[in-house]
Design a protein around this motif. Structure first.
Motif, PDB file in Angstrom:
ATOM      1  N   PHE A  13      -3.583 -11.367   0.566  1.00 27.33           N
ATOM      2  CA  PHE A  13      -2.215 -10.989   0.195  1.00 27.33           C
ATOM      3  C   PHE A  13      -2.113 -10.805  -1.323  1.00 27.33           C
ATOM      4  CE2 PHE A  13       2.027 -12.125  -1.311  1.00 27.33           C
ATOM      5  CZ  PHE A  13       2.821 -11.269  -0.565  1.00 27.33           C
ATOM      6  N   PHE A  14      -2.817 -11.661  -2.055  1.00 27.03           N
ATOM      7  CA  PHE A  14      -2.726 -11.621  -3.514  1.00 27.03           C
ATOM      8  C   PHE A  14      -3.758 -10.705  -4.151  1.00 27.03           C
ATOM      9  CE2 PHE A  14      -0.933 -15.782  -2.333  1.00 27.03           C
ATOM     10  CZ  PHE A  14       0.312 -15.677  -2.945  1.00 27.03           C
TER      11      PHE A  14
ATOM     12  N   THR B 176      -0.442  -2.312   0.391  1.00 20.51           N
ATOM     13  CA  THR B 176       0.278  -3.442  -0.200  1.00 20.51           C
ATOM     14  C   THR B 176      -0.369  -4.767   0.181  1.00 20.51           C
ATOM     15  OG1 THR B 176       1.752  -3.695   1.696  1.00 20.51           O
ATOM     16  CG2 THR B 176       2.420  -2.114  -0.010  1.00 20.51           C
ATOM     17  N   GLY B 177       0.091  -5.850  -0.482  1.00 19.88           N
ATOM     18  CA  GLY B 177      -0.395  -7.184  -0.145  1.00 19.88           C
ATOM     19  C   GLY B 177      -0.059  -7.573   1.280  1.00 19.88           C
ATOM     20  N   THR B 178       1.122  -7.174   1.740  1.00 22.85           N
ATOM     21  CA  THR B 178       1.511  -7.464   3.122  1.00 22.85           C
ATOM     22  C   THR B 178       0.578  -6.783   4.113  1.00 22.85           C
ATOM     23  OG1 THR B 178       3.831  -7.636   2.424  1.00 22.85           O
ATOM     24  CG2 THR B 178       3.413  -7.343   4.781  1.00 22.85           C
TER      25      THR B 178
ATOM     26  N   GLY C 144      -5.828  -8.318  -2.539  1.00 21.45           N
ATOM     27  CA  GLY C 144      -6.119  -7.029  -1.917  1.00 21.45           C
ATOM     28  C   GLY C 144      -5.679  -5.827  -2.732  1.00 21.45           C
ATOM     29  N   PRO C 145      -4.386  -5.740  -3.113  1.00 20.21           N
ATOM     30  CA  PRO C 145      -3.951  -4.580  -3.902  1.00 20.21           C
ATOM     31  C   PRO C 145      -4.681  -4.472  -5.239  1.00 20.21           C
ATOM     32  CG  PRO C 145      -2.072  -5.748  -2.961  1.00 20.21           C
ATOM     33  CD  PRO C 145      -3.273  -6.613  -2.725  1.00 20.21           C
ATOM     34  N   TRP C 146      -4.987  -5.623  -5.847  1.00 20.43           N
ATOM     35  CA  TRP C 146      -5.723  -5.605  -7.117  1.00 20.43           C
ATOM     36  C   TRP C 146      -7.114  -5.002  -6.925  1.00 20.43           C
ATOM     37  CZ3 TRP C 146     -10.316  -8.006  -8.440  1.00 20.43           C
ATOM     38  CH2 TRP C 146     -10.651  -7.974  -9.791  1.00 20.43           C
TER      39      TRP C 146
END
Length: 424
Positions: A325-326, A343-345, A328-330
């Protein structure tokens, strides 16, 4: 699994600590290789914020390993058949051998490649219209090579040749990564990257022929004749086709059911699927041969034998979902390209969805160990059908993908559990 297990008399298979570490290293190399290949492909194929070529590669990647998933079913049945033959030989050295598993593997792989090629006028324009017709030739050649590779893995685990099993997986993963790096450096583009992924499947030949143990594996026989072995393999391949839809080919199904989807969102969702399931699924798939032999030794208490790994999978999935969640997008933004969107979701949901996929993989392995092939097939077929139908829900692409991957495998695993209870 106890650490003191090792080769047992009569062809029974055990696993020492060192060999367990070897298989873990092999599965880790496959996971890292997959991650690096997608990163390198994104870096070399995305141009000026246009993710179209990278999206095409990810669809090809899913297509290739989706059709590879069809012949993957031969590994489980080969493991069972070779191990049973070795057990029979230990009890009676004059026991007649069954079919050569490599001859049968070559026959089944070639037939599968022919069927996939004949069907290419239907799937080609819908999936890889910008890469026809060379993709058809690559997929057909890769199917034959990969089918024999899976037969080798099955025979190796059936003969307790775990070092060869592990090293072959490592060599396959590293050669694929090395070839992709080479074509990226040479600037060979989409076609070169796709060809590199297929040519890596030649490596099993280099590993097999020069060694005594490799030739022993090449000469492995099943416990049954041509007809029965082909019949069992076809059932297993039918199930593995359904397995492939959920595990490796699902991005291809997404592409088929989502025409006109934004390239960045499509590429991001497909990449997120690959990133979130790899930590759970690649080690689990590597240990399927081991799991089959473990279940064979616990036929009277299969549900108890299943309980511990299922709990571990759920715990691992929960921890990974929170992390993804934290981060992944990074990961997408820094390692891939800002034009690839998730997205993180989405990352958390897809990681959670990997847990039911691991559960049905484990319950399916248990049904193979009990020779309940019909229940194995029914569970995977129902799971694949349910997940595919759920992709038509009127919600966003990430939402329907998460729902499909959560519910379909759970329904299929329930069918497996019913079959296991009946078998026991």
């Amino acid at each position: 699994m106890p650490d003191d297990l090792d080769a047992q008399p009569g062809g029974s298979i055990g696993l020492s600590r060192g060999r367990t570490i070897g298989i873990l290293m092999a599965s880790a190399s496959a996971a890292v290789s997959t991650l690096l290949i997608t990163i390198i492909a994104a870096r070399s194929l995305v141009r000026d914020g246009d993710a179209g070529a990278y999206a095409s590669f990810m669809v090809f990647w899913a297509l290739l390993f989706g059709v590879y998933g069809i012949v993957t079913g031969m590994q489980n049945e080969t493991t069972r058949a070779v191990n049973s033959h070795e057990t029979a030989l230990a009890a009676d050295p004059s026991a007649a051998p069954g079919v050569s598993v490599f001859k049968a593997g070559l026959f089944l792989s070639a037939c599968t490649a022919l069927v996939v090629s004949l069907a290419s006028p239907w799937w080609g324009p819908r999936l890889v219209d910008d890469s026809m017709p060379h993709v058809v030739h690559l997929v057909a050649a890769g199917l034959i090579l990969y089918g024999l590779y899976q037969t080798f893995l099955g025979a190796a685990s059936g003969l307790n040749e775990w070092p060869q099993f592990s090293w072959l997986m490592i060599l396959d993963a590293l050669s694929r990564l090395g070839l992709v790096i080479a074509v990226a450096v040479l600037g060979a583009g989409l076609v070169g990257t796709e060809a590199a992924c297929v040519l890596a499947s030649l490596t099993w030949i280099l590993f097999l022929l020069p060694t005594r143990r490799g030739r022993r594996i090449l000469g492995a026989h099943a416990d049954v004749g041509w007809g029965r072995f082909i019949h069992n393999c076809l059932l297993s391949m039918l199930s593995s086709s359904s397995t492939a839809i959920l595990i490796t080919a699902f991005p291809t199904i997404i592409k088929l059911t989502s025409p006109g989807e934004d390239a960045g969102l499509l590429a991001g969702t497909i990449t997120a699927i690959s990133l979130t399931r790899s930590p759970i699924m690649i080690p689990l798939q590597a240990f399927q041969g081991v799991a089959i032999t473990a279940f064979l030794n616990h036929r009277g208490s299969l549900m108890r034998a299943l309980a511990k790994p299922l709990v571990l999978i759920v715990v691992l999935g929960a921890v990974c979902a929170m992390l993804m969640f934290f981060i992944g997008p990074w990961v997408l933004r820094v390692l891939y390209d800002p034009s690839i969107i998730a997205t993180g979701t989405t990352f958390a949901g897809l990681t959670a969805a990997a847990v039911p996929l691991a559960i049905i993989t484990l319950t399916g392995t248990a049904t193979v160990a009990t020779s309940a092939h019909a229940w194995f097939s029914a569970g995977w077929l129902l799971a694949a059908l349910t997940s595919t139908l759920l992709l038509f829900l009127p919600v966003t692409l990430p939402e329907r993908v998460c729902i499909a991957l959560l519910l379909g495998p759970l329904i299929g695993a329930s069918v497996h559990v019913i079959g296991l209870r009946r078998a026991s």
